[in-house]
Design a protein around this motif. Structure first.
Motif, PDB file in Angstrom:
ATOM      1  N   UNK A   1       0.986  -1.262   0.001  1.00 21.64           N
ATOM      2  CA  UNK A   1      -0.009   0.106   0.079  1.00 21.64           C
ATOM      3  C   UNK A   1       0.689   1.192  -0.126  1.00 21.64           C
ATOM      4  N   UNK A   2       0.510   2.234  -0.728  1.00 19.90           N
ATOM      5  CA  UNK A   2       1.413   3.468  -0.991  1.00 19.90           C
ATOM      6  C   UNK A   2       0.834   4.419   0.326  1.00 19.90           C
ATOM      7  N   UNK A   3       1.872   4.408   1.321  1.00 21.70           N
ATOM      8  CA  UNK A   3       1.311   5.210   2.413  1.00 21.70           C
ATOM      9  C   UNK A   3       1.344   6.766   2.284  1.00 21.70           C
ATOM     10  N   UNK A   4       1.994   7.219   1.231  1.00 16.44           N
ATOM     11  CA  UNK A   4       1.921   8.820   0.968  1.00 16.44           C
ATOM     12  C   UNK A   4       0.282   8.931   0.386  1.00 16.44           C
ATOM     13  N   UNK A   5      -0.291   8.460  -0.476  1.00 20.40           N
ATOM     14  CA  UNK A   5      -1.384   8.477  -0.826  1.00 20.40           C
ATOM     15  C   UNK A   5      -2.479   8.119   0.070  1.00 20.40           C
ATOM     16  N   UNK A   6      -2.335   7.262   0.897  1.00 13.14           N
ATOM     17  CA  UNK A   6      -3.446   6.828   1.803  1.00 13.14           C
ATOM     18  C   UNK A   6      -3.312   8.136   2.904  1.00 13.14           C
ATOM     19  N   UNK A   7      -2.223   8.747   3.078  1.00 14.78           N
ATOM     20  CA  UNK A   7      -2.073   9.745   4.006  1.00 14.78           C
ATOM     21  C   UNK A   7      -2.792  11.179   3.301  1.00 14.78           C
ATOM     22  N   UNK A   8      -2.577  11.189   1.929  1.00  7.44           N
ATOM     23  CA  UNK A   8      -3.114  12.302   1.275  1.00  7.44           C
ATOM     24  C   UNK A   8      -4.690  12.383   1.230  1.00  7.44           C
ATOM     25  N   UNK A   9      -5.235  10.868   1.204  1.00  6.55           N
ATOM     26  CA  UNK A   9      -6.625  10.831   1.136  1.00  6.55           C
ATOM     27  C   UNK A   9      -7.225  11.133   2.438  1.00  6.55           C
ATOM     28  N   UNK A  10      -6.474  10.683   3.660  1.00  9.35           N
ATOM     29  CA  UNK A  10      -7.016  11.180   4.984  1.00  9.35           C
ATOM     30  C   UNK A  10      -7.145  12.589   5.007  1.00  9.35           C
ATOM     31  N   UNK A  11      -6.278  13.473   4.465  1.00 12.61           N
ATOM     32  CA  UNK A  11      -6.097  14.717   4.635  1.00 12.61           C
ATOM     33  C   UNK A  11      -7.210  15.521   3.553  1.00 12.61           C
ATOM     34  N   UNK A  12      -7.384  14.924   2.506  1.00  6.54           N
ATOM     35  CA  UNK A  12      -8.036  15.851   1.611  1.00  6.54           C
ATOM     36  C   UNK A  12      -9.565  15.502   1.456  1.00  6.54           C
ATOM     37  N   UNK A  13     -10.061  14.324   1.874  1.00  2.81           N
ATOM     38  CA  UNK A  13     -11.548  13.933   1.904  1.00  2.81           C
ATOM     39  C   UNK A  13     -11.977  14.570   3.139  1.00  2.81           C
ATOM     40  N   UNK A  14     -12.938  15.619   2.936  1.00  3.38           N
ATOM     41  CA  UNK A  14     -13.480  16.189   4.167  1.00  3.38           C
ATOM     42  C   UNK A  14     -14.825  15.589   4.634  1.00  3.38           C
ATOM     43  N   UNK A  15     -15.264  15.694   5.840  1.00  2.27           N
ATOM     44  CA  UNK A  15     -16.595  15.066   6.229  1.00  2.27           C
ATOM     45  C   UNK A  15     -17.862  15.693   6.046  1.00  2.27           C
ATOM     46  N   UNK A  16     -17.757  17.222   5.181  1.00  3.10           N
ATOM     47  CA  UNK A  16     -18.857  17.612   5.194  1.00  3.10           C
ATOM     48  C   UNK A  16     -18.437  19.003   4.251  1.00  3.10           C
ATOM     49  N   UNK A  17     -19.314  19.852   3.618  1.00  2.62           N
ATOM     50  CA  UNK A  17     -19.120  20.812   2.635  1.00  2.62           C
ATOM     51  C   UNK A  17     -18.280  21.835   3.349  1.00  2.62           C
ATOM     52  N   UNK A  18     -18.910  22.221   4.531  1.00  2.00           N
ATOM     53  CA  UNK A  18     -18.078  23.354   5.252  1.00  2.00           C
ATOM     54  C   UNK A  18     -16.718  23.122   5.644  1.00  2.00           C
ATOM     55  N   UNK A  19     -16.473  22.202   5.897  1.00  2.00           N
ATOM     56  CA  UNK A  19     -14.912  21.636   6.048  1.00  2.00           C
ATOM     57  C   UNK A  19     -14.238  21.669   4.644  1.00  2.00           C
ATOM     58  N   UNK A  20     -14.825  21.190   3.814  1.00  2.00           N
ATOM     59  CA  UNK A  20     -14.327  21.012   2.261  1.00  2.00           C
ATOM     60  C   UNK A  20     -13.919  22.557   2.041  1.00  2.00           C
TER      61      UNK A  20
END
Length: 369
Positions: A1-20
């Protein structure tokens, strides 16, 4: 598993519109050379919050070649597009632009839908069916007319609901599955509380897009490449590059020249989508003709039939059950819609960012062809 892209996914997918939106503004603010703008909407969020479409421009304002990334055309699908835009910003994709190139990021073009976890605009319209010429006769959809009261019945259980499902099943048996998909999803202009309603006039979201494009002088550019992020069709986690019928086979070939053989076309029957009315590419084709390439990057989630009861419940809630919007039943309906169009799982997020990085690279290369 590519740890860098998993880390990026955890940072960039927001839980709601306002956080995005907050993350987008933060990234643009930290980026070198970015020019930000906010287009406020008269719509409001679930708790009366202000919502907006946010824009960022990178590169020379006079650039001949412009790429455009658009998220949130179908509101709740904006989680994917927002994360893709944030990943491009975090990777400083703007540093790869040449002097005659620019990139325009449009975040949450349908902020109401994103904030409420709905596909539709504040008017109840499917924005990707709203780009018809309203001065001309509107497209007909006789199949939807036959099914309108069954697709969004006044009750979600009991005899009326059972009769509605029986009517739908009879239509599918009589006319076939493809005819049913076309009737349900291709766009209709007679039933404002129904599914895939294209509207009776331009929505506020459409007018916002047109205003942005006008204010940034996009019509005068030599070449424009548009990437519009969507979710909900196709295999789980796979990013299909779809052309729309408006650009025809010549537009499809232009897209293939840039993105390769994975590009699909409804004209050829290779797309996971049926031919649609009033898509965003209708607008780009009228505005730019063969000086543009439009692709919809569609990420699969769950089978389309799984979406039907969710969208039925969403439309029922706002047409016939408005007193339930802020009750548990309303919250549960919106939660299930969000879950369908945004699988909050690490594997799906990782697949999305892998594909988006490839397409973003091809996009920059395509501006130089």
């Amino acid at each position: 598993m590519n740890d860098a892209i998993v880390d990026a996914a955890s940072k960039h997918f927001a839980p709601n519109y306002f956080d995005a939106r907050r993350r987008f503004r933060d990234y643009v603010g930290d980026a070198a050379g970015g020019e930000a703008a906010i287009y406020s909407s008269p719509a409001r969020g679930p708790r009366g919050e202000e919502v907006s479409t946010d824009v960022a421009w990178f590169g020379d304002r006079r650039a001949a070649k412009v790429g455009i990334m658009i998220s949130g055309t179908h509101g709740v699908e904006g989680y994917c597009g927002s994360a893709a835009q944030l990943d491009w910003l975090a990777g400083r994709g703007y540093e790869r632009l040449k002097p005659d190139e620019a990139m325009l990021l449009i975040h949450a073009i349908n902020p109401y839908g994103f904030a409420w976890d709905r596909r539709v605009t504040q008017e109840g319209c499917d924005l990707n069916r709203n780009f018809v010429d309203f001065s001309a006769p509107l497209p007909l959809n006789e199949g939807y007319d036959l099914l309108a009261d069954s697709l969004v019945p006044r009750e979600l259980d009991g005899p009326l609901f059972v009769a509605a499902e029986a009517t739908i099943e009879k239509f599918r048996t009589t006319y076939g599955e493809l005819a049913f998909r076309k009737a349900r999803t291709s766009g209709q202009y007679r039933h404002p509380t129904g599914m895939f309603f294209g509207g009776l006039g331009p929505t506020i979201a459409r007018q916002t897009l047109e205003r942005i494009i006008s204010e940034y002088g996009i019509e005068s550019r030599q070449f424009v490449l548009i990437l519009d992020y969507h979710t909900g069709l196709g295999p789980y986690g796979y990013g299909e590059l779809q052309c729309e019928q408006a650009s025809g086979l010549s537009g499809y070939q232009r897209a293939r020249d840039i993105f390769g053989g994975s590009v699909t076309s409804p004209d050829l029957g290779t797309s996971s989508s049926v031919v649609l009315n009033g898509t965003q590419d209708d607008y780009w084709q009228r505005l730019l003709g063969d000086r543009h390439v439009y692709v919809c990057l569609e990420f699969g989630t769950y089978p389309p039939e799984a979406a039907r009861p969710l969208l039925r419940a969403d439309h029922w809630l706002f047409a016939y059950g408005r007193e339930n919007i802020e009750k548990d039943v309303g919250h549960e309906i919106r939660r299930r819609v969000k879950q369908h169009y945004f699988p909050e799982s690490a594997d799906w997020k990782e697949m999305v960012l892998y594909r988006c990085r490839q397409v973003h690279r091809q996009m920059i290369e395509g501006l130089r062809m």
